[in-house]
Scaffold this motif. Structure first.
Motif, PDB file in Angstrom:
ATOM      1  N   ALA A 137     -52.694 -40.982 -18.673  1.00 24.39           N
ATOM      2  CA  ALA A 137     -52.631 -39.914 -17.675  1.00 24.39           C
ATOM      3  C   ALA A 137     -53.850 -39.009 -17.810  1.00 24.39           C
ATOM      4  O   ALA A 137     -54.180 -38.557 -18.915  1.00 24.39           O
ATOM      5  CB  ALA A 137     -51.356 -39.103 -17.839  1.00 24.39           C
ATOM      6  N   VAL A 138     -54.521 -38.724 -16.698  1.00 23.73           N
ATOM      7  CA  VAL A 138     -55.744 -37.920 -16.753  1.00 23.73           C
ATOM      8  C   VAL A 138     -55.717 -36.725 -15.796  1.00 23.73           C
ATOM      9  O   VAL A 138     -56.656 -35.922 -15.784  1.00 23.73           O
ATOM     10  CB  VAL A 138     -56.984 -38.793 -16.451  1.00 23.73           C
ATOM     11  N   GLY A 139     -54.666 -36.588 -15.002  1.00 21.47           N
ATOM     12  CA  GLY A 139     -54.611 -35.454 -14.093  1.00 21.47           C
ATOM     13  C   GLY A 139     -53.292 -35.399 -13.353  1.00 21.47           C
ATOM     14  O   GLY A 139     -52.533 -36.382 -13.331  1.00 21.47           O
ATOM     15  N   TYR A 140     -52.995 -34.235 -12.761  1.00 17.61           N
ATOM     16  CA  TYR A 140     -51.757 -34.079 -11.999  1.00 17.61           C
ATOM     17  C   TYR A 140     -51.941 -33.002 -10.945  1.00 17.61           C
ATOM     18  O   TYR A 140     -52.867 -32.191 -10.984  1.00 17.61           O
ATOM     19  CB  TYR A 140     -50.593 -33.697 -12.928  1.00 17.61           C
ATOM     20  N   MET A 141     -51.021 -32.985  -9.972  1.00 19.71           N
ATOM     21  CA  MET A 141     -50.961 -31.930  -8.965  1.00 19.71           C
ATOM     22  C   MET A 141     -49.522 -31.814  -8.495  1.00 19.71           C
ATOM     23  O   MET A 141     -48.821 -32.822  -8.397  1.00 19.71           O
ATOM     24  CB  MET A 141     -51.889 -32.231  -7.789  1.00 19.71           C
ATOM     25  N   THR A 142     -49.074 -30.589  -8.234  1.00 15.60           N
ATOM     26  CA  THR A 142     -47.690 -30.345  -7.836  1.00 15.60           C
ATOM     27  C   THR A 142     -47.633 -29.475  -6.586  1.00 15.60           C
ATOM     28  O   THR A 142     -48.282 -28.431  -6.518  1.00 15.60           O
ATOM     29  CB  THR A 142     -46.907 -29.655  -8.969  1.00 15.60           C
ATOM     30  N   LEU A 143     -46.851 -29.913  -5.616  1.00 21.21           N
ATOM     31  CA  LEU A 143     -46.620 -29.174  -4.374  1.00 21.21           C
ATOM     32  C   LEU A 143     -45.146 -28.806  -4.293  1.00 21.21           C
ATOM     33  O   LEU A 143     -44.277 -29.647  -4.499  1.00 21.21           O
ATOM     34  CB  LEU A 143     -46.996 -30.042  -3.161  1.00 21.21           C
ATOM     35  N   ARG A 144     -44.846 -27.529  -3.984  1.00 18.46           N
ATOM     36  CA  ARG A 144     -43.471 -27.071  -3.799  1.00 18.46           C
ATOM     37  C   ARG A 144     -43.307 -26.556  -2.374  1.00 18.46           C
ATOM     38  O   ARG A 144     -44.153 -25.813  -1.866  1.00 18.46           O
ATOM     39  CB  ARG A 144     -43.121 -25.971  -4.794  1.00 18.46           C
ATOM     40  N   VAL A 145     -42.226 -26.942  -1.715  1.00 16.45           N
ATOM     41  CA  VAL A 145     -41.991 -26.527  -0.327  1.00 16.45           C
ATOM     42  C   VAL A 145     -40.587 -25.962  -0.154  1.00 16.45           C
ATOM     43  O   VAL A 145     -40.057 -25.899   0.947  1.00 16.45           O
ATOM     44  CB  VAL A 145     -42.201 -27.726   0.645  1.00 16.45           C
ATOM     45  N   HIS A 146     -39.973 -25.531  -1.240  1.00 14.63           N
ATOM     46  CA  HIS A 146     -38.573 -25.139  -1.247  1.00 14.63           C
ATOM     47  C   HIS A 146     -38.262 -23.957  -0.334  1.00 14.63           C
ATOM     48  O   HIS A 146     -37.208 -23.906   0.275  1.00 14.63           O
ATOM     49  CB  HIS A 146     -38.161 -24.812  -2.690  1.00 14.63           C
ATOM     50  N   ARG A 147     -39.141 -23.024  -0.173  1.00 13.53           N
ATOM     51  CA  ARG A 147     -38.831 -21.783   0.547  1.00 13.53           C
ATOM     52  C   ARG A 147     -39.546 -21.670   1.893  1.00 13.53           C
ATOM     53  O   ARG A 147     -39.798 -20.585   2.381  1.00 13.53           O
ATOM     54  CB  ARG A 147     -39.149 -20.583  -0.338  1.00 13.53           C
ATOM     55  N   GLY A 148     -39.870 -22.795   2.481  1.00 12.13           N
ATOM     56  CA  GLY A 148     -40.495 -22.766   3.785  1.00 12.13           C
ATOM     57  C   GLY A 148     -41.982 -22.502   3.750  1.00 12.13           C
ATOM     58  O   GLY A 148     -42.601 -22.238   4.780  1.00 12.13           O
ATOM     59  N   VAL A 149     -42.570 -22.557   2.541  1.00  9.47           N
ATOM     60  CA  VAL A 149     -44.009 -22.385   2.389  1.00  9.47           C
ATOM     61  C   VAL A 149     -44.530 -23.517   1.511  1.00  9.47           C
ATOM     62  O   VAL A 149     -43.876 -23.917   0.541  1.00  9.47           O
ATOM     63  CB  VAL A 149     -44.339 -21.016   1.746  1.00  9.47           C
ATOM     64  N   ALA A 150     -45.664 -24.074   1.884  1.00 10.33           N
ATOM     65  CA  ALA A 150     -46.285 -25.123   1.075  1.00 10.33           C
ATOM     66  C   ALA A 150     -47.091 -24.447  -0.027  1.00 10.33           C
ATOM     67  O   ALA A 150     -48.144 -23.868   0.218  1.00 10.33           O
ATOM     68  CB  ALA A 150     -47.184 -25.998   1.939  1.00 10.33           C
ATOM     69  N   TYR A 151     -46.578 -24.514  -1.250  1.00 11.63           N
ATOM     70  CA  TYR A 151     -47.161 -23.812  -2.401  1.00 11.63           C
ATOM     71  C   TYR A 151     -47.748 -24.846  -3.362  1.00 11.63           C
ATOM     72  O   TYR A 151     -47.020 -25.664  -3.913  1.00 11.63           O
ATOM     73  CB  TYR A 151     -46.069 -22.974  -3.069  1.00 11.63           C
ATOM     74  N   LEU A 152     -49.052 -24.807  -3.547  1.00 10.83           N
ATOM     75  CA  LEU A 152     -49.706 -25.664  -4.526  1.00 10.83           C
ATOM     76  C   LEU A 152     -49.440 -25.057  -5.895  1.00 10.83           C
ATOM     77  O   LEU A 152     -50.135 -24.149  -6.340  1.00 10.83           O
ATOM     78  CB  LEU A 152     -51.203 -25.761  -4.243  1.00 10.83           C
ATOM     79  N   GLN A 153     -48.404 -25.559  -6.552  1.00  9.61           N
ATOM     80  CA  GLN A 153     -47.884 -24.918  -7.758  1.00  9.61           C
ATOM     81  C   GLN A 153     -48.796 -25.099  -8.961  1.00  9.61           C
ATOM     82  O   GLN A 153     -48.906 -24.209  -9.811  1.00  9.61           O
ATOM     83  CB  GLN A 153     -46.485 -25.461  -8.055  1.00  9.61           C
ATOM     84  N   GLY A 154     -49.424 -26.252  -9.084  1.00 12.47           N
ATOM     85  CA  GLY A 154     -50.258 -26.469 -10.258  1.00 12.47           C
ATOM     86  C   GLY A 154     -51.109 -27.716 -10.113  1.00 12.47           C
ATOM     87  O   GLY A 154     -50.801 -28.620  -9.335  1.00 12.47           O
ATOM     88  N   ALA A 155     -52.174 -27.750 -10.880  1.00 13.68           N
ATOM     89  CA  ALA A 155     -53.063 -28.907 -10.887  1.00 13.68           C
ATOM     90  C   ALA A 155     -53.914 -28.861 -12.147  1.00 13.68           C
ATOM     91  O   ALA A 155     -54.181 -27.786 -12.689  1.00 13.68           O
ATOM     92  CB  ALA A 155     -53.960 -28.923  -9.643  1.00 13.68           C
ATOM     93  N   GLY A 156     -54.328 -30.019 -12.607  1.00 12.21           N
ATOM     94  CA  GLY A 156     -55.184 -30.058 -13.779  1.00 12.21           C
ATOM     95  C   GLY A 156     -55.769 -31.448 -13.965  1.00 12.21           C
ATOM     96  O   GLY A 156     -55.186 -32.449 -13.533  1.00 12.21           O
ATOM     97  N   THR A 157     -56.916 -31.481 -14.617  1.00  9.17           N
ATOM     98  CA  THR A 157     -57.601 -32.738 -14.910  1.00  9.17           C
ATOM     99  C   THR A 157     -58.132 -32.670 -16.334  1.00  9.17           C
ATOM    100  O   THR A 157     -58.666 -31.630 -16.742  1.00  9.17           O
ATOM    101  CB  THR A 157     -58.783 -32.965 -13.933  1.00  9.17           C
ATOM    102  N   VAL A 158     -57.980 -33.749 -17.077  1.00  6.02           N
ATOM    103  CA  VAL A 158     -58.507 -33.755 -18.440  1.00  6.02           C
ATOM    104  C   VAL A 158     -60.030 -33.642 -18.381  1.00  6.02           C
ATOM    105  O   VAL A 158     -60.671 -34.033 -17.406  1.00  6.02           O
ATOM    106  CB  VAL A 158     -58.093 -35.022 -19.207  1.00  6.02           C
ATOM    107  N   GLU A 159     -60.616 -33.100 -19.427  1.00  5.75           N
ATOM    108  CA  GLU A 159     -62.030 -32.736 -19.413  1.00  5.75           C
ATOM    109  C   GLU A 159     -62.950 -33.891 -19.061  1.00  5.75           C
ATOM    110  O   GLU A 159     -63.937 -33.727 -18.343  1.00  5.75           O
ATOM    111  CB  GLU A 159     -62.413 -32.147 -20.770  1.00  5.75           C
ATOM    112  N   THR A 160     -62.656 -35.100 -19.550  1.00  5.39           N
ATOM    113  CA  THR A 160     -63.554 -36.235 -19.321  1.00  5.39           C
ATOM    114  C   THR A 160     -63.598 -36.679 -17.861  1.00  5.39           C
ATOM    115  O   THR A 160     -64.508 -37.411 -17.470  1.00  5.39           O
ATOM    116  CB  THR A 160     -63.139 -37.433 -20.193  1.00  5.39           C
ATOM    117  N   TRP A 161     -62.651 -36.235 -17.040  1.00  4.62           N
ATOM    118  CA  TRP A 161     -62.630 -36.639 -15.638  1.00  4.62           C
ATOM    119  C   TRP A 161     -62.903 -35.469 -14.692  1.00  4.62           C
ATOM    120  O   TRP A 161     -62.733 -35.610 -13.474  1.00  4.62           O
ATOM    121  CB  TRP A 161     -61.288 -37.277 -15.293  1.00  4.62           C
TER     122      TRP A 161
END
Length: 290
Positions: free
Chosen positions: A210-234
């Motif tokens: 695993a080298v990266g991730y991204m999370t989208l939340r839409v629970h409350r009627g808004v598209a919220y980019l909750q988090g994201a990250g990439t390991v340093e080498t990528w």
């Protein structure tokens, strides 16, 4: 998760409601979920407030999420609530989460002070479509060579553990925080429908790394980019842009016109600005020591 499970989408023109939903989604929902596996924390609902109370070795902390009484009773209810807390309790209140009751003049009269940040209280918005519904944000960018991007929509997914671990590794979470993270992410995914992307590459053993991730939340009627990250080498190789395009495509598919996020430091500000996010408003937290 399908579009039929979404709550009514907040119109792009209603900025106060968008910011309130962002604050609730980013603070209220996450604190509640983290409390599930924390024996020192609990979520309490009274006739006037909903709050999270954490009892620590050095201090008891209360985060007020929402005022459940009438708007005109906010000041009276808040004074009564504070009077019932033990001396030494540290209290914080999310202004947008308690919107519209938590007006600044009320909080100042009660004794709260606005917490001053460098950047965490600046919300940013990415326009996904223009006024006639035509997508304006990229919805298709190929990942770097050697990378595969997977969708994760349930905590039963075989890659869920890798999704949790890569966030820990990227941000260096301590053992205490990380011990609550798997349960919190599972709660938010299975209950609120969080949409996760996990980026992997092949390792020397023929498996996945695993080298990266991204999370989208839409629970409350808004598209919220909750988090994201990439390991340093990528980093700086287009991986975040590729994951963002996939996330934008999903948000557009579900009918959203904008996406919101919060930049937590200078690097994040530069990164999100470069990808098309612009400053849209302030989300504030107020503090008081009883």
């Amino acid at each position: 998760m399908t579009a039929t499970t979404l709550q009514p989408i907040i119109p792009r023109t209603d900025t106060p409601a968008l910011l309130a939903a962002l604050q609730k989604s980013g603070s209220w929902d996450e604190h509640i979920s983290m409390a599930i596996s924390n024996p020192n924390a609990s979520i309490v609902t009274t006739p006037t407030f909903k709050y999270d109370i954490t009892v620590g070795a050095k201090a008891t902390r209360v985060l007020i999420f929402d005022h459940l009484g009438a708007e005109e009773d906010m000041e009276r209810d808040l004074k009564a609530f504070l009077a019932g807390l033990e001396k030494g309790t540290k209290v914080a209140l999310d202004e947008s989460a308690a919107f519209p009751h938590a007006r600044a003049e009320i909080l100042e009269r009660v004794g709260f002070t606005n917490r001053v940040f460098a950047h965490p209280n600046v919300a940013r918005q990415l326009d996904l479509v223009d006024v006639d519904g035509t997508p304006v944000a990229p919805t298709s960018i190929p990942p770097p060579e050697g990378i595969t991007i997977h969708e994760i929509t349930s905590s039963t997914d075989p890659r869920f553990d890798a999704r949790v671990a890569v966030e820990r590794d990227i941000f260096g979470y301590g053992a205490g925080y990380f011990s609550h993270l798997p349960a919190a992410l599972a709660e938010m995914m299975d209950k609120y429908g969080d949409y996760h992307l996990l980026a992997t590459t092949a390792n020397q053993d023929g498996g996945e790394e695993a080298v990266g991730y991204m999370t989208l939340r839409v629970h409350r009627g808004v598209a919220y980019l909750q988090g994201a990250g990439t390991v340093e080498t990528w980093r700086k190789r287009g991986l975040t842009k590729a994951m963002l395009a996939r996330t934008v495509a999903k948000a557009v598919e579900w009918g959203f016109e904008v996406m919101l996020t919060v930049a937590w430091d200078e690097n994040a500000v530069r990164a999100w600005t470069a990808m098309g996010f612009r400053e849209v408003g302030i989300t504030r937290v107020w503090d008081l020591d009883v």
